[in-house]
Design a protein around this motif. Sequence first.
Motif, PDB file in Angstrom:
ATOM      1  N   ASP A 108      14.186  18.941 -37.804  1.00  0.00           N
ATOM      2  CA  ASP A 108      15.648  18.854 -37.847  1.00  0.00           C
ATOM      3  C   ASP A 108      16.234  20.247 -38.079  1.00  0.00           C
ATOM      4  O   ASP A 108      15.520  21.164 -38.463  1.00  0.00           O
ATOM      5  N   HIS A 109      17.529  20.388 -37.866  1.00  0.00           N
ATOM      6  CA  HIS A 109      18.223  21.662 -38.099  1.00  0.00           C
ATOM      7  C   HIS A 109      17.610  22.810 -37.301  1.00  0.00           C
ATOM      8  O   HIS A 109      17.498  23.940 -37.797  1.00  0.00           O
ATOM      9  N   ILE A 110      17.205  22.505 -36.073  1.00  0.00           N
ATOM     10  CA  ILE A 110      16.710  23.554 -35.168  1.00  0.00           C
ATOM     11  C   ILE A 110      17.917  24.306 -34.623  1.00  0.00           C
ATOM     12  O   ILE A 110      18.934  23.689 -34.266  1.00  0.00           O
ATOM     13  N   THR A 111      17.837  25.617 -34.557  1.00  0.00           N
ATOM     14  CA  THR A 111      18.886  26.435 -33.943  1.00  0.00           C
ATOM     15  C   THR A 111      19.293  25.819 -32.606  1.00  0.00           C
ATOM     16  O   THR A 111      18.415  25.498 -31.788  1.00  0.00           O
ATOM     17  N   GLY A 112      20.590  25.643 -32.386  1.00  0.00           N
ATOM     18  CA  GLY A 112      21.065  24.995 -31.161  1.00  0.00           C
ATOM     19  C   GLY A 112      20.474  25.653 -29.919  1.00  0.00           C
ATOM     20  O   GLY A 112      20.477  26.878 -29.800  1.00  0.00           O
ATOM     21  N   GLY A 113      19.956  24.845 -29.014  1.00  0.00           N
ATOM     22  CA  GLY A 113      19.407  25.356 -27.758  1.00  0.00           C
ATOM     23  C   GLY A 113      17.929  25.682 -27.775  1.00  0.00           C
ATOM     24  O   GLY A 113      17.367  26.022 -26.736  1.00  0.00           O
ATOM     25  N   GLN A 114      17.275  25.555 -28.954  1.00  0.00           N
ATOM     26  CA  GLN A 114      15.859  25.956 -29.057  1.00  0.00           C
ATOM     27  C   GLN A 114      14.871  24.793 -28.963  1.00  0.00           C
ATOM     28  O   GLN A 114      13.659  24.989 -29.092  1.00  0.00           O
ATOM     29  N   ALA A 115      15.369  23.566 -28.722  1.00  0.00           N
ATOM     30  CA  ALA A 115      14.467  22.397 -28.773  1.00  0.00           C
ATOM     31  C   ALA A 115      13.306  22.501 -27.777  1.00  0.00           C
ATOM     32  O   ALA A 115      12.168  22.159 -28.105  1.00  0.00           O
ATOM     33  N   LEU A 116      13.577  22.982 -26.583  1.00  0.00           N
ATOM     34  CA  LEU A 116      12.497  23.045 -25.587  1.00  0.00           C
ATOM     35  C   LEU A 116      11.457  24.094 -25.976  1.00  0.00           C
ATOM     36  O   LEU A 116      10.268  23.921 -25.727  1.00  0.00           O
ATOM     37  N   ASN A 117      11.912  25.178 -26.613  1.00  0.00           N
ATOM     38  CA  ASN A 117      10.957  26.168 -27.112  1.00  0.00           C
ATOM     39  C   ASN A 117      10.121  25.597 -28.253  1.00  0.00           C
ATOM     40  O   ASN A 117       8.938  25.908 -28.381  1.00  0.00           O
ATOM     41  N   VAL A 118      10.747  24.773 -29.090  1.00  0.00           N
ATOM     42  CA  VAL A 118       9.990  24.112 -30.164  1.00  0.00           C
ATOM     43  C   VAL A 118       8.908  23.226 -29.555  1.00  0.00           C
ATOM     44  O   VAL A 118       7.753  23.232 -30.006  1.00  0.00           O
ATOM     45  N   LEU A 119       9.248  22.489 -28.517  1.00  0.00           N
ATOM     46  CA  LEU A 119       8.236  21.642 -27.863  1.00  0.00           C
ATOM     47  C   LEU A 119       7.095  22.490 -27.306  1.00  0.00           C
ATOM     48  O   LEU A 119       5.924  22.122 -27.409  1.00  0.00           O
ATOM     49  N   ALA A 120       7.430  23.647 -26.742  1.00  0.00           N
ATOM     50  CA  ALA A 120       6.384  24.536 -26.222  1.00  0.00           C
ATOM     51  C   ALA A 120       5.472  25.008 -27.351  1.00  0.00           C
ATOM     52  O   ALA A 120       4.245  25.037 -27.199  1.00  0.00           O
ATOM     53  N   ILE A 121       6.060  25.348 -28.501  1.00  0.00           N
ATOM     54  CA  ILE A 121       5.261  25.820 -29.637  1.00  0.00           C
ATOM     55  C   ILE A 121       4.291  24.748 -30.107  1.00  0.00           C
ATOM     56  O   ILE A 121       3.138  25.032 -30.432  1.00  0.00           O
ATOM     57  N   ILE A 122       4.738  23.497 -30.119  1.00  0.00           N
ATOM     58  CA  ILE A 122       3.843  22.443 -30.605  1.00  0.00           C
ATOM     59  C   ILE A 122       3.018  21.842 -29.463  1.00  0.00           C
ATOM     60  O   ILE A 122       2.295  20.868 -29.652  1.00  0.00           O
ATOM     61  N   GLY A 123       3.114  22.471 -28.288  1.00  0.00           N
ATOM     62  CA  GLY A 123       2.194  22.116 -27.200  1.00  0.00           C
ATOM     63  C   GLY A 123       2.497  20.789 -26.531  1.00  0.00           C
ATOM     64  O   GLY A 123       1.592  20.136 -26.018  1.00  0.00           O
ATOM     65  N   ILE A 124       3.787  20.401 -26.525  1.00  0.00           N
ATOM     66  CA  ILE A 124       4.146  19.134 -25.890  1.00  0.00           C
ATOM     67  C   ILE A 124       4.903  19.399 -24.596  1.00  0.00           C
ATOM     68  O   ILE A 124       5.938  20.067 -24.599  1.00  0.00           O
ATOM     69  N   ASP A 125       4.346  18.928 -23.483  1.00  0.00           N
ATOM     70  CA  ASP A 125       5.062  19.041 -22.205  1.00  0.00           C
ATOM     71  C   ASP A 125       5.217  17.669 -21.543  1.00  0.00           C
ATOM     72  O   ASP A 125       5.602  17.583 -20.379  1.00  0.00           O
ATOM     73  N   GLY A 126       4.916  16.629 -22.293  1.00  0.00           N
ATOM     74  CA  GLY A 126       5.106  15.281 -21.765  1.00  0.00           C
ATOM     75  C   GLY A 126       3.915  14.737 -21.010  1.00  0.00           C
ATOM     76  O   GLY A 126       3.835  13.536 -20.758  1.00  0.00           O
ATOM     77  N   SER A 127       2.961  15.632 -20.679  1.00  0.00           N
ATOM     78  CA  SER A 127       1.870  15.196 -19.808  1.00  0.00           C
ATOM     79  C   SER A 127       0.849  14.309 -20.510  1.00  0.00           C
ATOM     80  O   SER A 127       0.122  13.573 -19.865  1.00  0.00           O
ATOM     81  N   SER A 128       0.790  14.378 -21.848  1.00  0.00           N
ATOM     82  CA  SER A 128      -0.204  13.531 -22.508  1.00  0.00           C
ATOM     83  C   SER A 128       0.401  12.262 -23.092  1.00  0.00           C
ATOM     84  O   SER A 128      -0.206  11.611 -23.932  1.00  0.00           O
ATOM     85  N   GLY A 129       1.616  11.936 -22.671  1.00  0.00           N
ATOM     86  CA  GLY A 129       2.182  10.636 -23.014  1.00  0.00           C
ATOM     87  C   GLY A 129       2.753  10.508 -24.415  1.00  0.00           C
ATOM     88  O   GLY A 129       3.005   9.409 -24.885  1.00  0.00           O
ATOM     89  N   GLU A 130       2.972  11.668 -25.100  1.00  0.00           N
ATOM     90  CA  GLU A 130       3.530  11.588 -26.447  1.00  0.00           C
ATOM     91  C   GLU A 130       4.931  10.980 -26.396  1.00  0.00           C
ATOM     92  O   GLU A 130       5.679  11.217 -25.452  1.00  0.00           O
TER      93      GLU A 130
END
Length: 153
Positions: free
Chosen positions: A18-40
């Motif tokens: 929560d409280h992620i700097t506005g606009g950074q959500a997709l970068n956060v997903l990249a950091i935690i290694g989530i691109d949707g391909s493994s069905g999370e």
Amino acid sequence: MIDTELRVSKIEDGTVIDHITGGQALNVLAIIGIDGSSGEEVSIGMNVPSDRLGRKDIVKVEGRELSQNEVDVLSLIAPAATINIVRDFEVVEKHRVTRPETVVGVLSCPNANCISTADEPIESRFDVLDEGVRCTYCETIIRDSIASHISAA
Ligand code: CTP
Ligand code: ZN
């Protein structure tokens, strides 16, 4: 009572960032290694109103906790983020991220001749400075757009 914060439904077990700097959500997903391909199962709110930040992003990941390395890199692009661990629909742990002295893994050194980018079992390591991060091995400094140096998951 209307919960204006609840843009996306509550999760059962997992992590709410929560409280992620506005606009950074997709970068956060990249950091935690989530691109949707493994069905999370992931919910994202972008640029939602926040008392504290004006606008914030929020990422909810079902069935996942974050490693300390991921949280450390996350703090560089979202310094006000809170990590909420949810079990059985309740927040059981909440902590603010803190800026670490070093970050290990997650980022990759832009220097192609750096020992950390060679085919060696060496994890990347950067010292965190005020002006950016500096590779411990070759001293290359990344000043801007740290998010573009996230290693491919
Ligand atoms: N949350 C969720 N699923 C749950 C529990 C909480 O998605 N089962 C989300 C809430 O919507 C909120 C965040 O996790 O975005 C933190 O929850 P909570 O601590 O209950 O909210 P606040 O007290 O508003 O948090 P803060 O003080 O950190 O702003
Ligand atoms: Zn390097």
